[in-house]
Structure formats: C-alpha cells, structure tokens
Scaffold this motif. Sequence first.
Motif, PDB file in Angstrom:
ATOM      1  N   GLY A  85       8.341  -4.972   5.856  1.00  0.00           N
ATOM      2  CA  GLY A  85       8.307  -6.377   5.909  1.00  0.00           C
ATOM      3  C   GLY A  85       7.815  -7.143   6.776  1.00  0.00           C
ATOM      4  O   GLY A  85       7.302  -8.127   6.472  1.00  0.00           O
ATOM      5  N   THR A  86       7.566  -6.411   7.888  1.00  0.00           N
ATOM      6  CA  THR A  86       7.037  -7.429   9.113  1.00  0.00           C
ATOM      7  C   THR A  86       5.836  -6.899   9.622  1.00  0.00           C
ATOM      8  O   THR A  86       5.117  -7.130  10.508  1.00  0.00           O
ATOM      9  CB  THR A  86       7.878  -7.099  10.428  1.00  0.00           C
ATOM     10  N   VAL A  87       4.908  -5.928   8.924  1.00  0.00           N
ATOM     11  CA  VAL A  87       3.716  -5.495   8.881  1.00  0.00           C
ATOM     12  C   VAL A  87       2.699  -5.793   7.847  1.00  0.00           C
ATOM     13  O   VAL A  87       3.130  -6.064   6.848  1.00  0.00           O
ATOM     14  CB  VAL A  87       3.879  -3.819   9.394  1.00  0.00           C
ATOM     15  N   GLY A  88       1.487  -5.509   8.090  1.00  0.00           N
ATOM     16  CA  GLY A  88       0.619  -6.106   6.906  1.00  0.00           C
ATOM     17  C   GLY A  88      -0.031  -4.967   6.037  1.00  0.00           C
ATOM     18  O   GLY A  88      -1.087  -4.973   5.423  1.00  0.00           O
ATOM     19  N   GLY A  89       0.982  -3.739   6.140  1.00  0.00           N
ATOM     20  CA  GLY A  89       0.536  -2.667   5.113  1.00  0.00           C
ATOM     21  C   GLY A  89       1.518  -1.619   5.139  1.00  0.00           C
ATOM     22  O   GLY A  89       2.381  -1.705   6.047  1.00  0.00           O
ATOM     23  N   GLY A  90       1.669  -0.689   4.328  1.00  0.00           N
ATOM     24  CA  GLY A  90       2.476   0.425   4.337  1.00  0.00           C
ATOM     25  C   GLY A  90       2.639   1.096   3.088  1.00  0.00           C
ATOM     26  O   GLY A  90       2.172   0.633   2.139  1.00  0.00           O
ATOM     27  N   ARG A  91       3.312   2.211   3.037  1.00  0.00           N
ATOM     28  CA  ARG A  91       3.901   3.001   1.879  1.00  0.00           C
ATOM     29  C   ARG A  91       5.074   3.191   1.669  1.00  0.00           C
ATOM     30  O   ARG A  91       5.921   3.481   2.564  1.00  0.00           O
ATOM     31  CB  ARG A  91       2.996   4.134   2.072  1.00  0.00           C
ATOM     32  N   VAL A  92       5.562   3.107   0.675  1.00  0.00           N
ATOM     33  CA  VAL A  92       6.966   3.703   0.247  1.00  0.00           C
ATOM     34  C   VAL A  92       6.796   4.549  -0.922  1.00  0.00           C
ATOM     35  O   VAL A  92       6.243   4.557  -1.890  1.00  0.00           O
ATOM     36  CB  VAL A  92       7.887   2.542  -0.608  1.00  0.00           C
ATOM     37  N   LEU A  93       7.155   5.984  -0.320  1.00  0.00           N
ATOM     38  CA  LEU A  93       6.810   7.030  -1.006  1.00  0.00           C
ATOM     39  C   LEU A  93       8.092   7.784  -1.633  1.00  0.00           C
ATOM     40  O   LEU A  93       9.029   8.176  -1.056  1.00  0.00           O
ATOM     41  CB  LEU A  93       6.200   8.315   0.092  1.00  0.00           C
ATOM     42  N   LYS A  94       8.124   7.913  -2.999  1.00  0.00           N
ATOM     43  CA  LYS A  94       9.163   8.678  -3.531  1.00  0.00           C
ATOM     44  C   LYS A  94       8.593   9.921  -4.348  1.00  0.00           C
ATOM     45  O   LYS A  94       7.566   9.998  -4.744  1.00  0.00           O
ATOM     46  CB  LYS A  94       9.996   7.781  -4.343  1.00  0.00           C
ATOM     47  N   PRO A  95       9.629  10.860  -5.074  1.00  0.00           N
ATOM     48  CA  PRO A  95       8.867  11.716  -5.771  1.00  0.00           C
ATOM     49  C   PRO A  95       8.558  11.304  -7.010  1.00  0.00           C
ATOM     50  O   PRO A  95       7.344  11.851  -7.396  1.00  0.00           O
ATOM     51  CB  PRO A  95      10.020  12.766  -5.903  1.00  0.00           C
ATOM     52  N   SER A  96       9.024  10.344  -7.658  1.00  0.00           N
ATOM     53  CA  SER A  96       8.263   9.834  -9.005  1.00  0.00           C
ATOM     54  C   SER A  96       7.634   8.919  -8.850  1.00  0.00           C
ATOM     55  O   SER A  96       6.789   8.472  -9.862  1.00  0.00           O
ATOM     56  CB  SER A  96       9.703   9.440  -9.815  1.00  0.00           C
ATOM     57  N   CYS A  97       7.452   8.001  -7.816  1.00  0.00           N
ATOM     58  CA  CYS A  97       6.602   7.039  -7.701  1.00  0.00           C
ATOM     59  C   CYS A  97       6.340   6.507  -6.282  1.00  0.00           C
ATOM     60  O   CYS A  97       7.063   6.981  -5.415  1.00  0.00           O
ATOM     61  CB  CYS A  97       7.037   5.960  -8.403  1.00  0.00           C
ATOM     62  N   TYR A  98       5.085   5.739  -5.847  1.00  0.00           N
ATOM     63  CA  TYR A  98       4.861   4.947  -4.867  1.00  0.00           C
ATOM     64  C   TYR A  98       4.432   3.926  -4.841  1.00  0.00           C
ATOM     65  O   TYR A  98       3.716   3.520  -5.763  1.00  0.00           O
ATOM     66  CB  TYR A  98       4.055   6.248  -3.869  1.00  0.00           C
ATOM     67  N   LEU A  99       4.361   3.129  -4.007  1.00  0.00           N
ATOM     68  CA  LEU A  99       3.840   1.915  -3.713  1.00  0.00           C
ATOM     69  C   LEU A  99       3.034   1.751  -2.424  1.00  0.00           C
ATOM     70  O   LEU A  99       3.568   2.254  -1.300  1.00  0.00           O
ATOM     71  CB  LEU A  99       4.711   0.573  -3.659  1.00  0.00           C
ATOM     72  N   ARG A 100       2.059   1.124  -2.345  1.00  0.00           N
ATOM     73  CA  ARG A 100       1.135   0.851  -1.083  1.00  0.00           C
ATOM     74  C   ARG A 100       0.628  -0.337  -0.906  1.00  0.00           C
ATOM     75  O   ARG A 100       0.086  -0.847  -2.143  1.00  0.00           O
ATOM     76  CB  ARG A 100       0.247   2.049  -0.790  1.00  0.00           C
ATOM     77  N   PHE A 101       0.578  -0.901   0.239  1.00  0.00           N
ATOM     78  CA  PHE A 101      -0.352  -2.276   0.319  1.00  0.00           C
ATOM     79  C   PHE A 101      -0.966  -2.054   1.850  1.00  0.00           C
ATOM     80  O   PHE A 101      -0.453  -1.495   2.490  1.00  0.00           O
ATOM     81  CB  PHE A 101       0.686  -3.536   0.270  1.00  0.00           C
ATOM     82  N   GLU A 102      -2.096  -2.791   2.042  1.00  0.00           N
ATOM     83  CA  GLU A 102      -2.966  -2.816   2.978  1.00  0.00           C
ATOM     84  C   GLU A 102      -3.811  -4.038   3.016  1.00  0.00           C
ATOM     85  O   GLU A 102      -3.901  -4.810   2.136  1.00  0.00           O
ATOM     86  CB  GLU A 102      -3.736  -1.762   3.201  1.00  0.00           C
ATOM     87  N   SER A 103      -4.115  -4.486   4.190  1.00  0.00           N
ATOM     88  CA  SER A 103      -4.922  -5.806   4.273  1.00  0.00           C
ATOM     89  C   SER A 103      -6.578  -5.265   4.320  1.00  0.00           C
ATOM     90  O   SER A 103      -7.373  -6.320   4.196  1.00  0.00           O
ATOM     91  CB  SER A 103      -4.681  -6.282   5.911  1.00  0.00           C
ATOM     92  N   ASN A 104      -6.847  -4.012   4.061  1.00  0.00           N
ATOM     93  CA  ASN A 104      -8.157  -3.883   3.813  1.00  0.00           C
ATOM     94  C   ASN A 104      -8.237  -2.721   2.326  1.00  0.00           C
ATOM     95  O   ASN A 104      -7.138  -2.333   2.457  1.00  0.00           O
ATOM     96  CB  ASN A 104      -8.972  -2.967   4.882  1.00  0.00           C
TER      97      ASN A 104
END
Length: 263
Positions: free
Chosen positions: A242-261
């Motif tokens: 929440g306080t950074v400009g990117g990252g990944r939440v990784l789970k066995p069934s799904c994942y989400l990722r965002f980045e500034s590039n």
Amino acid sequence: MGSSRLLIFFILPILLVLAPLAPTIVGHHTTGFCTDTADYCWSCVNNGSMQTNNNASNGGSSIYRQNLNTLLSSFPSDPQINPRFYSSSLGEAPDKVNAIAVCRGDVALEDCRTCFKNSVTLLLQKCADQKIAIIWAERCTVRYSNISIFGVLKDEPLKFVPSPNDISNAEEYKQVRDPLFENLSEKAAAGDSVLKFAAGNASVPVTNEIIYATVQCSPDLDKQNCSDCLKNSMPDITECCGTVGGGRVLKPSCYLRFESNPF
Ligand SMILES: *[C@@H]1O[C@H](CO)[C@@H](O)[C@H](O)[C@H]1NC(C)=O
Ligand SMILES: *[C@@H]1O[C@H](CO)[C@@H](O)[C@H](O)[C@H]1NC(C)=O
Ligand SMILES: *[C@@H]1O[C@H](CO)[C@@H](O)[C@H](O)[C@H]1NC(C)=O
Ligand SMILES: *[C@@H]1O[C@H](CO)[C@@H](O)[C@H](O)[C@H]1NC(C)=O
Ligand SMILES: *[C@@H]1O[C@H](CO)[C@@H](O)[C@H](O)[C@H]1NC(C)=O
Ligand SMILES: *[C@@H]1O[C@H](CO)[C@@H](O)[C@H](O)[C@H]1NC(C)=O
C-alpha cells in the motif's frame, strides 16, 4: 543498587502494560522465499515430509519423490497438452502427486517452456523433502501436492513481494489501483479453461504516474472461485504494497501484480 531496583519497579510494569499493545500481525500468515532479484519466489508447505514409502529397486528413494520427478519433468516437453497450462497426476495413494503449471497469459510459448523448466529445477532443489510446494516465477507458476488441487481454491501459502520504492501519494494510488484491479479481475474471471489472465494500466491524477497491472487465476478454477480469489486479495494488496509503487500478492490459485513500469 537503588537505581536498578527503581528500574525493575517502574520499567517492568510499564513493559507489561505495553506488551499487549505491541503490533500483532493480523490477517494472514505470509511465508516463502525469493531469489535476490525476486525472479523466483517459492514456498514449501511443511505438512509432513516425504513419507518413507521407499522403492527398493531404485536405491530406496521415496516413491512420492520419483513420481514427482517424473511428473514435473514431463511438463515442459509434453506436446499433447496446452503449452500454457499443465495439470496432471501420477501414482497411487499415498504416493500420488498432483501438479499444475500455469504460464503468464502474455508470455511467448518458448518463454513458458523455459520458465517451467527453470522453475521445476529450482522447486525440486528448494522443496526437496516436502509433499506440497509452489514456485511463483515472473512468467509462470508451478505447484504440486499430494492432496488434490485441480479446481480447488487455495489462498495459502501466501507471499508478498513489495517493491522497494516508497510513494508519497499512497491514497491517490489506491484510488486508481483498486478499481483497476477490480476491472482486471472481472476480465480474468471471465476467461476460459486454459487462460484466466488480464493486464491493463491506469494513470494517477496530478502526478500522471501510470500504474501497470496484471492479474491471473489458475485456469482450472471456475469463474466464481477465480473472482473470489482475486477479490479476496484486494486487502492483501494494501497490506503488502500500500505504501510502495509496485508489488505482488502471490497465492496458489491466483496472483495480482502492479508496477510503475510495464513488466
Ligand atoms: C496437511 O494435510 C492434511 C491431511 O491430508 C490436510 O487436511 C491439510 O489441509 C494439509 N495442510 C495444508 C496446508 O495443505
Ligand atoms: C498427504 O501427506 C500428508 C503428510 O505426509 C499425509 O498426512 C496425508 O494423509 C496425505 N494426503 C493424501 C491425500 O495422500
Ligand atoms: C521402482 O523403481 C523402478 C526403477 O526406477 C520402477 O520401474 C518402478 O516402477 C518403481 N516402483 C514403484 C512402485 O514406483
Ligand atoms: C470452488 O472452490 C471450492 C473450494 O476449494 C471447491 O470446493 C468448489 O468445488 C469450487 N467450485 C465452486 C463452483 O464452488
Ligand atoms: C474496465 O476497463 C474498460 C477498458 O479496458 C472500460 O471500458 C471499463 O469502463 C472499465 N470498467 C470499470 C468498472 O472500471
Ligand atoms: C495501457 O492501456 C491501454 C488501454 O487501456 C492500451 O491501449 C495500452 O497498450 C496500455 N499500455 C501498455 C504499455 O500496456
């Protein structure tokens, strides 16, 4: 002497009172490891190590381990199945191995094969003695379990990979990032039985920073479970990144990722 008594009489009660106020980790138990560059992250679930059901005619190595090796090494080379998604089982209980491999939706097939190959090698190295394990690579995910995993929604093990760059406009980011993820989650869940993936971008007001995002479900999940997996991950994104400009939440069934590039 007097002063150390003072310390005990005054400091100790304060510590005891404060102790329950110490930050407790609420929510999820995150776990796992990554390579230095976070190209590969993995988690071995400590659910009893390999059983000693050994095969005498093969130097006494565990039958589960043999099934695992055979099954995983067939993934990158089996030409009969969809090359972006493998799901297969091998062996008889209690040595039955179930495995799933999913390539990122926008990656070239050749890169999928390379990713599967490297991930399998690393997974067998890092989680050698475990019956359940997962590796999240940048371009693919590979997992195995002695418990049936096909079509089953799994939230754990859970791994957070926040980017190091802090942002000053966390709230503005969230106002753009959350709807973007919600939008992409709907698109991904509406995918078919070989691909549930979506990518997109949106720009943050005032700073005009662009947020690039991808989401993906294991395509064996049905629409509802895919949607649930991604929607349940929205608070995790805030907690993780929440306080950074990117990252990944990784789970066995799904994942989400965002980045500034773009990535
Ligand atoms: C560990 O194994 C038990 C028995 O098979 C199973 O019920 C449980 O869900 C497993 N734990 C994990 C984290 O998969
Ligand atoms: C999976 O392995 C665990 C640990 O060895 C065992 O307790 C469990 O019964 C196994 N589950 C199945 C379905 O084989
Ligand atoms: C034991 O190992 C041999 C040689 O690798 C193999 O042919 C056989 O199928 C194995 N047995 C079991 C029960 O996995
Ligand atoms: C969704 O996931 C649950 C839990 O893993 C599973 O039992 C169920 O069969 C899946 N499908 C539906 C339609 O709920
Ligand atoms: C989702 O994105 C599409 C364009 O990719 C846009 O047309 C649509 O309005 C968006 N929906 C929401 C709810 O943001
Ligand atoms: C950003 O999204 C728009 C559509 O919403 C798309 O046309 C464009 O290619 C995307 N840019 C990148 C770099 O992904």
